[in-house]
Enzyme design. Structure first.
Site, PDB file in Angstrom:
ATOM      1  N   PRO A  48      12.660 -56.626  16.629  1.00 19.55           N
ATOM      2  CA  PRO A  48      11.338 -56.712  17.258  1.00 19.55           C
ATOM      3  C   PRO A  48      11.252 -57.933  18.155  1.00 19.55           C
ATOM      4  CG  PRO A  48      11.227 -57.346  14.941  1.00 19.55           C
ATOM      5  CD  PRO A  48      12.609 -56.818  15.171  1.00 19.55           C
ATOM      6  N   ALA A  50       8.445 -59.764  20.860  1.00 19.37           N
ATOM      7  CA  ALA A  50       7.081 -59.735  21.385  1.00 19.37           C
ATOM      8  C   ALA A  50       7.090 -59.462  22.881  1.00 19.37           C
ATOM      9  CB  ALA A  50       6.388 -61.067  21.103  1.00 19.37           C
ATOM     10  N   CYS A 134      10.911 -66.392  12.956  1.00 18.22           N
ATOM     11  CA  CYS A 134      10.358 -66.871  14.224  1.00 18.22           C
ATOM     12  C   CYS A 134      10.506 -68.389  14.337  1.00 18.22           C
ATOM     13  CB  CYS A 134       8.890 -66.478  14.331  1.00 18.22           C
ATOM     14  SG  CYS A 134       8.141 -66.953  15.909  1.00 18.22           S
ATOM     15  N   LYS A 176      13.707 -60.255   7.429  1.00 18.61           N
ATOM     16  CA  LYS A 176      14.515 -60.845   8.502  1.00 18.61           C
ATOM     17  C   LYS A 176      14.254 -62.347   8.499  1.00 18.61           C
ATOM     18  CE  LYS A 176      15.908 -60.225  13.317  1.00 18.61           C
ATOM     19  NZ  LYS A 176      15.669 -61.558  13.910  1.00 18.61           N
ATOM     20  N   ASN A 238      22.665 -60.688  12.745  1.00 15.74           N
ATOM     21  CA  ASN A 238      21.951 -60.812  14.018  1.00 15.74           C
ATOM     22  C   ASN A 238      22.397 -62.099  14.702  1.00 15.74           C
ATOM     23  OD1 ASN A 238      18.534 -61.606  14.951  1.00 15.74           O
ATOM     24  ND2 ASN A 238      20.000 -60.425  16.112  1.00 15.74           N
ATOM     25  N   GLY A 262      18.994 -58.086  19.576  1.00 12.61           N
ATOM     26  CA  GLY A 262      17.775 -58.577  20.202  1.00 12.61           C
ATOM     27  C   GLY A 262      17.960 -58.710  21.694  1.00 12.61           C
ATOM     28  N   ARG A 263      18.214 -59.948  22.141  1.00  6.98           N
ATOM     29  CA  ARG A 263      18.280 -60.212  23.589  1.00  6.98           C
ATOM     30  C   ARG A 263      19.382 -59.421  24.295  1.00  6.98           C
ATOM     31  NH1 ARG A 263      19.508 -66.092  23.814  1.00  6.98           N
ATOM     32  NH2 ARG A 263      20.496 -65.621  21.806  1.00  6.98           N
TER      33      ARG A 263
END
Length: 409
Positions: A48, A50, A134, A176, A238, A262-263
């Site tokens: 996920p 944002a 985060c 996570k 990850n 992710g990225r």
């Protein structure tokens, strides 16, 4: 400031940080990933992000790799409980999305439990992931995100409350997290064991600390150590998955049960096709020329317009993806600036058609780092946060401020 209590830390195992020899690529083919009652054919999870992993982007990724698990943007538990319109929109899925995965961020066990009960009880999602990774200062400075597991009792209560709230509805909960606050305050092994004992269906580790932010090279040896520590549920890795070969190498080095991307998928949704091929033993890879990239951008624009039910808003939101899509291709500054200012599908089509679309895939120039990176930084934590592993009344009050926004970045 008193010395912190001892915390489980990982000894150095496997290749040193940054040493990523990839000769041979002998990673075993992985079986489907089991998340509670759900079978994920390709053991790959979209992380996920944002402002990125909305319904439109998830659909685009799923079109390339239909067998993975695609997680929606993070929402705060407080926003769900207060039935914030935007938060409920984030956890509203399209027909055909399966399993439907939502990520919840929270700092209060009762509020997290209430939010999970709403999501599961109202059949809004099939799987709930809890965010403890985060690193954004606006979250960590209030004690949330990647720094919360330092308060082990609070972490235990949040995870246990979420699992208990979801259980009657058959909805699995996963966690996570990051390695910890910094190299002197690691929490991931302890947190992994706590989550396993609380009944979560899987744990995922972004192999950086909050202090690392997105800089440097992810410490894959930590994923290996977590896999050796948490033995009864899947462990996902990850960090620095920029290609299918990276994913295979992570599995080879760590023994993890799946990877979280992710990225690496920003501007490259076709990476999920590459990953599906790789985990099925194929060396076929997507190498799109600029013409195919342009068609993917336009498809993304159409999906964004549908998602926002507003063509102007959808194409404006698409703008931030342009640099990611065009990385490595010979597109001049004026053309890039024009695409970064589009406000309609007609304009998007015209600007894409004006590019030199005969360009072939530029190879490694189109791959690698994208999105946020930055440099290591001292994590922002509440004053006195590191003095004790237990939660003080002062910090308890501070935590309540950490859930004020819908999505935490």
């Amino acid at each position: 400031m008193s010395s912190p209590s001892p915390v489980l830390s990982a000894p150095a195992v496997g290749p040193a940080r940054g040493d990523r020899a990839t000769s041979g690529l002998t990673a075993p083919l992985l079986p489907p990933l089991r998340i509670g009652p759900h079978t994920v054919r390709t053991p790959v999870v979209l992380a996920p992000m944002a402002g990125v992993t909305n319904t439109a982007f998830r659909k685009l990724c799923r079109e390339h790799g239909p067998g993975g698990l695609y997680v929606a943007e993070m929402v705060t538990s407080r926003a769900i409980v207060e039935r914030n319109v935007e938060a409920l929109r984030i956890v509203t899925f399209e027909e055909g999305e399966s399993p439907r995965s939502a990520q919840v961020y929270g700092v209060d066990p009762a509020t997290v439990a209430a939010a999970v009960k709403i999501i599961a009880g109202e059949d809004r999602a099939d799987h709930v992931d809890l965010n403890f990774g985060c690193p954004v200062p606006k979250v960590t400075k209030k004690g949330g995100g990647a720094v919360l597991p330092w308060k082990r009792e609070l972490f235990t209560r949040i995870v246990s409350a979420a699992v208990e709230a979801a259980a009657p509805f058959g909805v699995p909960v996963t966690v996570k997290m990051r390695k910890g606050i910094d190299d002197n305050h690691l929490t991931y092994l302890e947190a992994g064991l706590i989550a396993e004992q609380a009944g979560v269906a899987a744990v995922a580790l972004h192999a950086r600390t909050a202090a690392d932010y997105y800089s440097g090279t992810a410490d894959w040896s930590a994923i290996r150590q977590l896999k050796e520590t948490v033995t009864t549920i899947p462990v996902l890795g990850n960090g620095d998955i920029w290609s299918a070969e990276d994913a295979l190498e992570m599995v080879r080095q760590t023994g993890c049960d799946g990877v979280v991307v992710g990225r690496g998928c920003q501007g490259r949704p076709w990476i999920f096709a590459d990953l599906a091929a790789a985990f099925n033993g194929s060396d076929v890879r997507m190498k799109p020329g600029l013409a195919l990239v342009a068609e993917t951008i336009y498809r993304h624009g159409e999906l964004m317009a549908d998602f926002f039910e507003d063509e102007d808003k959808g194409t404006r939101d698409l703008r931030k993806h342009m640099a990611w899509y065009l990385k490595g291709y010979a597109v001049g500054g004026d053309a890039r600036r024009g695409l970064a200012l589009v406000s309609s599908l007609t304009e998007l089509r015209e600007r894409l058609d004006a590019l030199d679309l005969d360009q072939p895939y530029p190879g490694k120039d189109a791959e690698g780092q994208r999105g946020r990176q930055g440099t290591p930084k001292q994590p922002h934590v509440p004053y006195g946060w590191l003095d004790s592993r237990e939660l003080s009344d002062e910090h308890r009050a501070k935590l309540l401020e950490a859930e004020l926004s819908v999505s935490g970045g």
